[in-house]
Write a protein that holds these residues in place. Structure first.
Motif, PDB file in Angstrom:
ATOM      1  N   LYS A  26      -3.013  -0.622   9.832  1.00  0.00           N
ATOM      2  CA  LYS A  26      -2.134  -0.315   8.639  1.00  0.00           C
ATOM      3  C   LYS A  26      -0.750  -1.564   8.635  1.00  0.00           C
ATOM      4  CE  LYS A  26       1.669   2.909   9.549  1.00  0.00           C
ATOM      5  NZ  LYS A  26       2.402   4.343   8.461  1.00  0.00           N
ATOM      6  N   MET A  27      -0.306  -1.840   7.197  1.00  0.00           N
ATOM      7  CA  MET A  27       0.135  -2.931   7.563  1.00  0.00           C
ATOM      8  C   MET A  27       1.256  -2.735   6.138  1.00  0.00           C
ATOM      9  SD  MET A  27      -1.093  -7.733   7.864  1.00  0.00           S
ATOM     10  CE  MET A  27      -1.372  -6.219   5.596  1.00  0.00           C
ATOM     11  N   PRO A  28       2.816  -3.706   7.090  1.00  0.00           N
ATOM     12  CA  PRO A  28       3.375  -3.762   5.637  1.00  0.00           C
ATOM     13  C   PRO A  28       2.993  -4.493   4.928  1.00  0.00           C
ATOM     14  CG  PRO A  28       4.517  -4.405   7.437  1.00  0.00           C
ATOM     15  CD  PRO A  28       3.367  -3.641   7.946  1.00  0.00           C
ATOM     16  N   VAL A  29       3.363  -4.920   3.394  1.00  0.00           N
ATOM     17  CA  VAL A  29       3.743  -5.549   2.126  1.00  0.00           C
ATOM     18  C   VAL A  29       4.875  -5.868   2.318  1.00  0.00           C
ATOM     19  CG1 VAL A  29       2.589  -6.621   0.250  1.00  0.00           C
ATOM     20  CG2 VAL A  29       1.618  -4.260   1.198  1.00  0.00           C
ATOM     21  N   ASP A  30       5.334  -6.981   3.170  1.00  0.00           N
ATOM     22  CA  ASP A  30       6.941  -7.428   2.538  1.00  0.00           C
ATOM     23  C   ASP A  30       6.674  -9.043   2.699  1.00  0.00           C
ATOM     24  OD1 ASP A  30       6.856  -7.940   5.624  1.00  0.00           O
ATOM     25  OD2 ASP A  30       6.912  -6.157   6.282  1.00  0.00           O
ATOM     26  N   GLN A  31       8.027  -9.460   3.246  1.00  0.00           N
ATOM     27  CA  GLN A  31       8.029 -10.818   3.471  1.00  0.00           C
ATOM     28  C   GLN A  31       7.420 -11.514   4.311  1.00  0.00           C
ATOM     29  OE1 GLN A  31      10.594  -8.462   4.189  1.00  0.00           O
ATOM     30  NE2 GLN A  31      10.672  -9.126   6.536  1.00  0.00           N
ATOM     31  N   GLY A  84       4.861  -2.151  -0.281  1.00  0.00           N
ATOM     32  CA  GLY A  84       4.744  -0.696  -0.034  1.00  0.00           C
ATOM     33  C   GLY A  84       3.549  -1.687   1.528  1.00  0.00           C
ATOM     34  N   GLU A  85       2.686  -0.294   1.591  1.00  0.00           N
ATOM     35  CA  GLU A  85       1.589  -0.925   3.009  1.00  0.00           C
ATOM     36  C   GLU A  85       0.333  -0.971   2.249  1.00  0.00           C
ATOM     37  OE1 GLU A  85       3.448   2.193   5.830  1.00  0.00           O
ATOM     38  OE2 GLU A  85       1.640   3.966   4.966  1.00  0.00           O
ATOM     39  N   VAL A  86      -0.504  -1.049   3.383  1.00  0.00           N
ATOM     40  CA  VAL A  86      -1.830  -0.983   3.228  1.00  0.00           C
ATOM     41  C   VAL A  86      -2.818  -0.924   4.990  1.00  0.00           C
ATOM     42  CG1 VAL A  86      -2.538  -2.726   1.202  1.00  0.00           C
ATOM     43  CG2 VAL A  86      -2.029  -3.258   3.714  1.00  0.00           C
ATOM     44  N   THR A  87      -3.217   0.071   4.987  1.00  0.00           N
ATOM     45  CA  THR A  87      -3.857   0.930   5.536  1.00  0.00           C
ATOM     46  C   THR A  87      -5.521   0.061   5.847  1.00  0.00           C
ATOM     47  OG1 THR A  87      -3.188   2.716   5.312  1.00  0.00           O
ATOM     48  CG2 THR A  87      -4.964   3.109   6.730  1.00  0.00           C
ATOM     49  N   SER A 107      -6.804  -0.511   1.649  1.00  0.00           N
ATOM     50  CA  SER A 107      -6.546   0.428   0.460  1.00  0.00           C
ATOM     51  C   SER A 107      -5.084   0.190   0.527  1.00  0.00           C
ATOM     52  CB  SER A 107      -6.998   2.159   0.641  1.00  0.00           C
ATOM     53  OG  SER A 107      -7.150   2.478   1.857  1.00  0.00           O
ATOM     54  N   ASP A 108      -4.295   1.083  -0.658  1.00  0.00           N
ATOM     55  CA  ASP A 108      -2.915   1.657  -0.907  1.00  0.00           C
ATOM     56  C   ASP A 108      -2.464   3.304  -0.201  1.00  0.00           C
ATOM     57  OD1 ASP A 108      -3.840   1.834  -3.030  1.00  0.00           O
ATOM     58  OD2 ASP A 108      -2.489   1.004  -3.691  1.00  0.00           O
ATOM     59  N   ILE A 114      -7.784  -2.220  -1.786  1.00  0.00           N
ATOM     60  CA  ILE A 114      -6.901  -3.378  -2.253  1.00  0.00           C
ATOM     61  C   ILE A 114      -8.257  -4.648  -1.043  1.00  0.00           C
ATOM     62  CG2 ILE A 114      -5.038  -4.825  -1.738  1.00  0.00           C
ATOM     63  CD1 ILE A 114      -4.709  -2.411  -3.356  1.00  0.00           C
ATOM     64  N   CYS A 115      -9.518  -4.136  -0.879  1.00  0.00           N
ATOM     65  CA  CYS A 115     -10.191  -5.585  -0.730  1.00  0.00           C
ATOM     66  C   CYS A 115     -11.241  -4.688   0.483  1.00  0.00           C
ATOM     67  CB  CYS A 115      -9.119  -6.185   0.517  1.00  0.00           C
ATOM     68  SG  CYS A 115     -10.143  -7.522   1.372  1.00  0.00           S
TER      69      CYS A 115
END
Length: 128
Positions: A26-31, A84-87, A107-108, A114-115
């Motif tokens: 997983k990965m955060p969706v942030d800056q 948020g985050e994506v996995t 996915s979220d 998502i991809c």
């Protein structure tokens, strides 16, 4: 494996589970992972996908004898994401002696796709 001082650390990628038949990261969706307009960067999604496939590929080989490298990746970005985050969930489609093909769904938190990505991994005998 040590993720310190790697792209994984820079993007905040975390390994949730790693098995030969399925890898989840997983990965955060942030800056760190947004593009200038504020949405998840497609390159960050591709990095997440290749990370999952590469971890899975390492589990398929003897890492003392072989290195694995991403040699091709494609990604279809289905939905935008602002925070948020994506996995990513990676599963092997083909495991051969010199190449592997992995399918990755990102996915979220609501399990919205998502991809979708496919990554070809090269298996190379270590030198020396």
């Amino acid at each position: 494996m040590n993720w310190d001082n790697t792209l994984l650390e820079s993007l905040g990628i975390e390994v949730i589970s790693a098995e030969k038949e399925q890898v989840v990261v997983k990965m955060p969706v942030d800056q760190r992972t947004r593009q200038p307009a504020g949405f998840l960067h497609g390159g960050a999604s591709a990095a997440l996908a290749e990370t999952a496939a590469s971890i899975g590929a390492v589990l398929q080989v003897n890492p003392e004898k072989y290195d694995v490298f991403g040699i091709e990746i494609n990604a279809n970005h289905i939905h935008a994401k602002r925070n948020g985050e994506v996995t990513a969930c990676a599963t092997p489609l083909h495991v051969g002696k010199t190449t592997m093909v992995w399918q990755i769904h990102i996915s979220d938190e609501q399990n919205r796709l998502i991809c979708v990505s496919r990554c070809t991994i090269g298996v190379v005998l270590k030198r020396g």
